[in-house]
Design an enzyme around this catalytic site. Sequence first.
Site, short mmCIF file in Angstrom:
data_model
loop_
_atom_site.label_atom_id
_atom_site.label_comp_id
_atom_site.label_asym_id
_atom_site.label_seq_id
_atom_site.Cartn_x
_atom_site.Cartn_y
_atom_site.Cartn_z
N VAL A 55 17.85 96.76 -106.50
CA VAL A 55 18.61 95.84 -105.64
C VAL A 55 18.05 95.88 -104.22
O VAL A 55 17.81 94.83 -103.61
CB VAL A 55 20.12 96.18 -105.66
N VAL A 58 14.64 94.07 -104.02
CA VAL A 58 14.75 92.61 -104.07
C VAL A 58 15.41 92.08 -102.80
O VAL A 58 14.97 91.07 -102.24
CB VAL A 58 15.52 92.16 -105.33
N GLU A 59 16.43 92.76 -102.33
CA GLU A 59 17.16 92.28 -101.15
C GLU A 59 16.34 92.36 -99.86
O GLU A 59 16.39 91.44 -99.06
CB GLU A 59 18.47 93.07 -100.97
N SER A 60 15.64 93.46 -99.65
CA SER A 60 15.02 93.68 -98.33
C SER A 60 13.59 94.21 -98.37
O SER A 60 13.02 94.43 -97.31
CB SER A 60 15.87 94.67 -97.54
N TYR A 130 27.06 90.14 -106.71
CA TYR A 130 26.47 90.78 -105.52
C TYR A 130 25.75 89.73 -104.68
O TYR A 130 25.82 89.76 -103.46
CB TYR A 130 25.50 91.88 -105.96
#
Length: 183
Positions: A55, A58-60, A130
């Site tokens: 997560v 992928v997010e940051s 999310y």
Amino acid sequence: MGKIGRRFLWLLLLLALLAFLLPRAGRLFYPLPYRDSIVTYAHREGLDPLLVAAVARVESKFYPRARSAQGALGLMQLMPDTARLAAGHLGLPFEPDKLYNPDYNLRLGSWYLARLLEEFGDVNPALAAYNGGRGHVHEWLNGGVWDGSYANLRQVPFPETREFVRRVRQDYRIYRFLYPDVR
């Protein structure tokens, strides 16, 4: 040893070398920074640390100062209202600038991801929530728009959310291959 035997031996040697080098090379493209914090907070919340890592990647891309156009902050790209809720449940003070602190962000993000997994009971709708919001995912599931399965991910109305779930699931598989010692 005949010609076929030598070729077979070279092939085995090449496969052994690839098996040794592939995970090490893969770790260059799929690093695991903040490993101790990821493991600590994931375990505290009953999560697989490699899912949390996927997560965050992928997010940051593990950039702690990340900020989205929508206002999500830090490694796990938490919206301030979500982070305030998590901090309150964890008995922590909330300050938006603290979301740039990797340890704090991972702690709150792990808590939130665990709550979504509890709420939805499956990783696919939890990841969709999310990214796309709990309310939207409940609408999709209750309205028959999406059955929550990965096989029918194309039914998710938000392209960004579809891609987020797909990428997290893909990165999670890769992390599980590259870091079998992290559980």
